[in-house]
Write a protein that holds these residues in place. Structure first.
Motif, short mmCIF file in Angstrom:
data_model
loop_
_atom_site.label_atom_id
_atom_site.label_comp_id
_atom_site.label_asym_id
_atom_site.label_seq_id
_atom_site.Cartn_x
_atom_site.Cartn_y
_atom_site.Cartn_z
N VAL A 78 0.83 -1.20 0.00
CA VAL A 78 0.00 0.00 0.00
C VAL A 78 0.87 1.26 0.00
O VAL A 78 0.59 2.23 -0.72
CB VAL A 78 -0.97 -0.01 1.19
N GLY A 79 1.93 1.24 0.80
CA GLY A 79 2.83 2.38 0.82
C GLY A 79 3.48 2.64 -0.52
O GLY A 79 3.63 3.78 -0.96
N GLN A 80 3.86 1.54 -1.20
CA GLN A 80 4.47 1.70 -2.53
C GLN A 80 3.44 2.18 -3.54
O GLN A 80 3.76 2.98 -4.42
CB GLN A 80 5.06 0.38 -2.99
N LEU A 81 2.21 1.70 -3.43
CA LEU A 81 1.15 2.19 -4.31
C LEU A 81 0.97 3.69 -4.14
O LEU A 81 0.87 4.43 -5.12
CB LEU A 81 -0.16 1.46 -4.02
N ARG A 82 0.96 4.14 -2.89
CA ARG A 82 0.81 5.58 -2.62
C ARG A 82 1.98 6.36 -3.22
O ARG A 82 1.78 7.41 -3.83
CB ARG A 82 0.73 5.82 -1.12
N ALA A 83 3.18 5.82 -3.08
CA ALA A 83 4.36 6.51 -3.63
C ALA A 83 4.30 6.56 -5.15
O ALA A 83 4.68 7.58 -5.76
CB ALA A 83 5.63 5.80 -3.17
N ASN A 84 3.83 5.50 -5.78
CA ASN A 84 3.74 5.48 -7.25
C ASN A 84 2.66 6.44 -7.73
O ASN A 84 2.85 7.16 -8.73
CB ASN A 84 3.46 4.06 -7.73
N ALA B 62 -1.04 16.58 -5.49
CA ALA B 62 -2.07 16.08 -4.57
C ALA B 62 -1.69 16.38 -3.12
O ALA B 62 -0.53 16.22 -2.72
CB ALA B 62 -2.27 14.59 -4.76
N SER B 63 -2.67 16.80 -2.36
CA SER B 63 -2.45 17.00 -0.92
C SER B 63 -2.38 15.64 -0.24
O SER B 63 -2.79 14.63 -0.82
CB SER B 63 -3.60 17.82 -0.34
N PRO B 64 -1.87 15.57 0.98
CA PRO B 64 -1.86 14.28 1.70
C PRO B 64 -3.25 13.65 1.77
O PRO B 64 -3.38 12.42 1.63
CB PRO B 64 -1.32 14.66 3.08
N ARG B 65 -4.26 14.45 1.98
CA ARG B 65 -5.62 13.91 2.05
C ARG B 65 -6.05 13.34 0.71
O ARG B 65 -6.63 12.25 0.64
CB ARG B 65 -6.59 15.01 2.50
N GLU B 66 -5.77 14.08 -0.37
CA GLU B 66 -6.13 13.60 -1.71
C GLU B 66 -5.37 12.33 -2.05
O GLU B 66 -5.91 11.41 -2.67
CB GLU B 66 -5.83 14.68 -2.75
N LEU B 67 -4.11 12.25 -1.63
CA LEU B 67 -3.31 11.07 -1.91
C LEU B 67 -3.84 9.86 -1.15
O LEU B 67 -3.87 8.75 -1.70
CB LEU B 67 -1.85 11.34 -1.53
#
Length: 316
Positions: free
Chosen positions: A43-49, A57-62
């Motif tokens: 999940v962390g890698q998906l978010r980074a990609n 994108a803001s943290p909330r949007e991400l």
């Protein structure tokens, strides 16, 4: 806590087709929410990609995009496992093809087509649709462990009508692809946005350095087949089409235009140029639908293990 989609496939393949569609969809959606909430492996890698595709994108949007990405990812598995129970009429309603006219023209002229794919949308649904409505599909499957899992995976995709060649490290995979491509008029879709071999191509993707597989371009050069990129994303179905499809979701398969090789270039230069061309289109597709890019593994050089950061191998 870790998420092992391959093991999930082995277990769920026996159960999901027997469940009501609403129940299996709800279970997989719940699993996606749980995964996003607990931050399971990937999940962390998906978010980074995804962050590379949506840099503003803001943290909330991400977080929202990552949650939607996990729902899309788990929807892919749930839908794919139910594919053996989907009728041909339903299959035809679940897919909307864009710019496929030139592919049909190539097939009518007796010429195969090689397409580069990213891990976008539902490529199993796209392959099943193409086999029935477009052209015979020949593709490659990554070798999985244990062997029981791998054979189950092969049987699953072959049951959808596709010709599947196991990915081997001894060069036999490419030789088999050559035979299949030259012996008929197939559509050869190859997932290539994650490098699985020792030979790879350095490219620029979403403004960063990444390494992808050379297979689509190398096969097109070796056989003279036309090369193109294909993007896949989900769309909500409504009204009569939703009823006919038997699903709330369908996919859009967007065929890019044929990619023209550069004049006067060497074989290796041609493979590199063709690869960068389809990767450029991949970047555009990911920017348009970041939540449908199921890339839970490191892809960009900045995220790779230093032990993997050797010079890119020859693609000749």
């Amino acid at each position: 806590m870790s998420l092992d989609p391959a093991a999930l496939l082995l277990v769920a393949a026996r159960i999901v087709p027997r469940l009501p569609a609403w129940l299996s969809a709800g279970l997989f959606a719940g699993a996606a929410e749980l995964a996003a909430l607990t931050g399971v492996a990937g999940v962390g890698q998906l978010r980074a990609n995804i962050a590379r595709a949506v840099p503003d994108a803001s943290p909330r949007e991400l977080r929202r995009l990552t949650r939607r990405g996990m729902r899309s990812y788990m929807r892919y598995y749930e839908e794919s496992l139910r594919l053996p129970t989907v009728s041909e009429a339903q299959l035809g309603q679940r897919v909307r093809a864009v710019n496929d006219g030139w592919v049909r023209a190539e097939r009518a002229a007796g010429r195969p087509v090689v397409v580069a794919l990213g891990h976008l949308g539902n490529w199993d649904l796209a392959g099943a649709w193409a086999t029935r409505f477009l052209a015979p599909v020949v593709t490659v499957a990554e070798h999985l462990e244990p062997e029981e899992l791998f054979q189950s995976f092969l049987d699953f995709r072959r049951g959808l009508g596709m010709t599947i060649i196991p990915l081997e490290r001894d060069g036999s995979t490419f030789r088999a692809l050559l035979r299949e491509t030259r012996s008929g008029v197939p559509l050869v879709p190859l997932l290539a946005d994650r490098d699985l071999s020792r030979t790879n191509v350095d490219v620029a993707l979403l403004g960063e350095r990444a390494r992808v597989a050379p297979g689509p371009a190398t096969l097109a050069v070796a056989t003279g087949a036309t090369l193109a990129f294909v993007g896949i994303h989900y769309e909500r179905l409504r009204g009569p089409r939703r009823q006919a499809a038997g699903s709330r979701w369908g996919i859009v398969i967007t065929f890019g235009d044929p990619i023209t090789p550069p004049d006067g270039a060497s074989r290796e230069e041609t493979v590199t140029a063709l690869t960068q061309a389809w990767v450029d289109e991949l970047g555009e597709a990911v920017r348009a639908h970041p939540e449908d890019w199921h890339m839970l593994q490191p892809l960009f050089v900045g995220d790779l293990d230093p032990a993997r950061l050797k010079p890119a191998g020859s693609v000749a």
